[in-house]
Motif scaffolding. Structure first.
Motif, PDB file in Angstrom:
ATOM      1  N   ALA A 182      35.248  62.857  42.212  1.00 36.22           N
ATOM      2  CA  ALA A 182      35.720  62.630  42.846  1.00 36.22           C
ATOM      3  C   ALA A 182      36.181  61.069  43.208  1.00 36.22           C
ATOM      4  N   ILE A 183      37.352  61.009  43.799  1.00 36.35           N
ATOM      5  CA  ILE A 183      38.122  59.782  43.357  1.00 36.35           C
ATOM      6  C   ILE A 183      38.744  59.287  44.680  1.00 36.35           C
ATOM      7  N   LYS A 184      38.182  58.084  45.450  1.00 34.46           N
ATOM      8  CA  LYS A 184      38.485  57.311  46.736  1.00 34.46           C
ATOM      9  C   LYS A 184      40.060  56.726  46.219  1.00 34.46           C
ATOM     10  N   THR A 185      40.882  56.779  47.435  1.00 34.08           N
ATOM     11  CA  THR A 185      42.147  56.719  47.807  1.00 34.08           C
ATOM     12  C   THR A 185      42.332  56.346  49.534  1.00 34.08           C
ATOM     13  N   THR A 186      43.154  55.910  49.505  1.00 32.26           N
ATOM     14  CA  THR A 186      43.771  55.952  50.423  1.00 32.26           C
ATOM     15  C   THR A 186      45.368  57.242  51.502  1.00 32.26           C
ATOM     16  N   PHE A 288      32.066  63.032  38.306  1.00 35.76           N
ATOM     17  CA  PHE A 288      33.040  61.472  38.345  1.00 35.76           C
ATOM     18  C   PHE A 288      33.372  60.878  39.294  1.00 35.76           C
ATOM     19  N   LYS A 289      32.702  59.972  39.893  1.00 36.60           N
ATOM     20  CA  LYS A 289      33.320  59.211  41.203  1.00 36.60           C
ATOM     21  C   LYS A 289      34.473  57.686  41.323  1.00 36.60           C
ATOM     22  N   GLY A 290      35.491  57.860  40.757  1.00 36.88           N
ATOM     23  CA  GLY A 290      35.882  56.841  40.547  1.00 36.88           C
ATOM     24  C   GLY A 290      36.942  56.216  41.253  1.00 36.88           C
ATOM     25  N   ASP A 291      37.613  54.727  41.222  1.00 32.29           N
ATOM     26  CA  ASP A 291      38.888  54.758  42.172  1.00 32.29           C
ATOM     27  C   ASP A 291      40.203  55.495  41.191  1.00 32.29           C
ATOM     28  N   ASP A 292      41.707  55.772  42.303  1.00 31.30           N
ATOM     29  CA  ASP A 292      42.414  55.923  42.332  1.00 31.30           C
ATOM     30  C   ASP A 292      43.367  55.265  41.174  1.00 31.30           C
ATOM     31  N   ASP A 293      43.274  54.416  40.486  1.00 31.13           N
ATOM     32  CA  ASP A 293      43.941  53.645  39.574  1.00 31.13           C
ATOM     33  C   ASP A 293      42.845  53.649  38.020  1.00 31.13           C
ATOM     34  N   GLY A 359      34.665  53.269  37.451  1.00 27.51           N
ATOM     35  CA  GLY A 359      34.193  54.601  37.640  1.00 27.51           C
ATOM     36  C   GLY A 359      32.515  55.001  36.623  1.00 27.51           C
ATOM     37  N   VAL A 360      32.017  56.113  37.585  1.00 28.20           N
ATOM     38  CA  VAL A 360      31.169  56.501  37.335  1.00 28.20           C
ATOM     39  C   VAL A 360      30.580  58.501  36.877  1.00 28.20           C
TER      40      VAL A 360
END
Length: 469
Positions: A182-186, A288-293, A359-360
């Motif tokens: 699950a990746i946070k992005t824009t 997995f929840k993290g950023d897109d970078d 990331g976690v």
């Protein structure tokens, strides 16, 4: 005369000795009776918080679902910070869900699914000195005012979502998915998403590597979803809605809600994702929840998670399992120019122990529990801090693992040939770097096959931090 005095003294000693003994015995009996009455009249325990005795009392059996957690001393000492807006609002909610003040609270929760939502809204009217609070609100930075103006709203329409499944994945899965990415992005970060799809974020059956505790190669099914809000076309100068819809149809991994995609609204992505996950991802074991970078060593991650499933009593311990780069004893940033700036008129106190938001990893069971507990915790502008608040409300905390490098490699460690084979995650990598690192990691896979994950004992001391992410 002297003889009479001596005789009288002996008589008094003979009489007073038993009387004194009886008096002491009587006092002792009264003391024991009072202690017994006290324990029977108010059964309970003084709860513990990280090894310290708390002043909060929780009656035994008052909360039959064991969901009521003690107030952690690190940040939930709301009474001493009652002049801060968030603390005031949260204190109003806590009073209404206190099982001692409201013995029937658990039955109310079961009967009314909107119970907590109403409490969050109600807390705004229960704050004392509201005129003073409004004056503080006007002095907050604009982004904080924007956050506060809708912090009680959690119901937003879904603009794009996977077709009834838990993200993009293989259609012929023969067992429950091991991992959902699950990746946070824009909207504008298309290159980041493409790099992830082509490298560490590939879906379907993915093989792991042989870990320290594994005697064979492991593997599992992986799914993927990107989490987005909505960009303001006026701010961007272009409307990307149609492009995102086409991307969603092509890849089936876009989950977008109709709220403004800002830094302070990242917390909304967590809460809305937990809600979506609870409905569509019932069988998924880990998230997995993290950023897109970020760059993730998916091979190591799969093996690491399989090892967790093989741990003794895994079924009992995994309901609280969260792992990442854990930050403790952090204080809010009071630097006005920092994007993590939190005014002391909005929040006072320390932050809870939390895992850095780069990331976690946590279990599907915990994701559902986080969603339920989040309904009685007011939103907070820093997303990973908010997750830490919810974890504390569940009376648990994340586990630190040095293979999560949310603040990059220390010193010259990255220059080692097998550096990326020792990690689970590293933060701040561009799309081009992600593609290049993935290719290089596959090229050196045989040479670095038996390299273990980074060890806590070999890690240098981490710096003290005052902000998140």
């Amino acid at each position: 005369m002297a003889r009479c005095y001596c005789r009288l003294r002996k008589v008094l000693i003979c009489m007073c000795g038993p009387c004194i003994f009886l008096a002491l015995l009587f006092i002792y009996m009264i003391f024991m009776v009072c202690m017994a009455m006290n324990s029977s009249a108010t059964p309970g325990t003084m709860v513990q918080a990280q090894g310290r005795e708390s002043s909060h009392f929780v009656a035994l059996g008052a909360y039959s679902n064991k969901g009521f957690a003690p107030y952690p001393f690190t940040f939930w000492d709301l009474h001493s910070h009652k002049d801060a807006i968030w603390n005031q609002l949260q204190l109003a909610v806590d009073r209404n869900v206190n099982p001692i003040l409201h013995p029937n609270i658990f039955e109310l929760e079961l009967k009314n699914s909107k119970f907590h939502e109403s409490l969050l809204i109600q807390s705004f009217s229960e704050v004392t000195n509201w005129d003073s609070t409004q004056e503080k609100f006007k002095k907050l930075p604009q982004q904080m005012q924007d956050f506060m103006s809708h912090m009680q709203i959690r119901d937003y329409p879904t603009l794009n979502q996977p077709d009834g499944v838990c993200g993009a994945g293989a259609k012929d899965e023969k067992e429950p998915p091991l991992l959902l990415l699950a990746i946070k992005t824009t909207e504008v970060n298309f290159k980041n998403r493409q790099a992830i799809r082509q490298t560490w974020g590939q879906v379907g059956w993915r093989a792991g590597t042989k870990g320290n505790n594994s005697k064979r190669e492991s593997g599992g099914y992986v799914r993927r979803v990107f989490l987005l809000g909505k960009e303001d076309p006026e701010d961007l100068g272009v409307d990307l809605s149609n492009l995102l819809q086409s991307e969603s149809k092509q890849y089936g991994d876009i989950l977008q809600w109709d709220f403004k995609d800002t830094f302070f609204n990242l917390t909304l992505k967590d809460v809305l994702f937990w809600s979506w996950f609870s409905r569509f991802c019932d069988q998924t074991l880990f998230v997995f929840k993290g950023d897109d970078d970020v760059f993730v060593n998916t091979f190591n991650m799969i093996t690491f998670l399989q090892d967790q499933l093989n741990m003794p009593q895994a079924n009992r311990t995994l309901k609280d399992f969260m792992v990442g780069d854990v930050i403790g004893e952090a204080i809010p940033s009071r630097v006005n120019k920092s994007k993590y700036f939190i005014s002391d008129t909005f929040y006072k106190g320390l932050y809870p122990v939390y895992a850095g938001g780069g990331g976690v990893v946590y279990t599907g069971l915990l994701a559902k529990r986080l969603y339920n507990i989040s309904k009685r915790v007011h939103l907070f502008p820093i997303d990973d801090v908010y997750v830490g608040m919810c974890m504390f409300r569940l009376n648990t905390q994340p586990i630190h693992n040095p293979a999560f490098l949310t603040f990059d490699f220390p010193a010259k460690e990255e220059e080692e040939m097998c550096a990326y084979h020792k990690i689970l995650l590293v933060h701040k990598r561009s799309p081009n770097q992600v593609v290049r690192l993935w290719a290089n990691m596959k090229k050196t896979q045989l040479l670095c096959k038996n390299v273990p994950l980074r060890d806590e004992n070999k890690k240098k001391n981490r710096p003290k931090l005052i902000a998140s992410s």
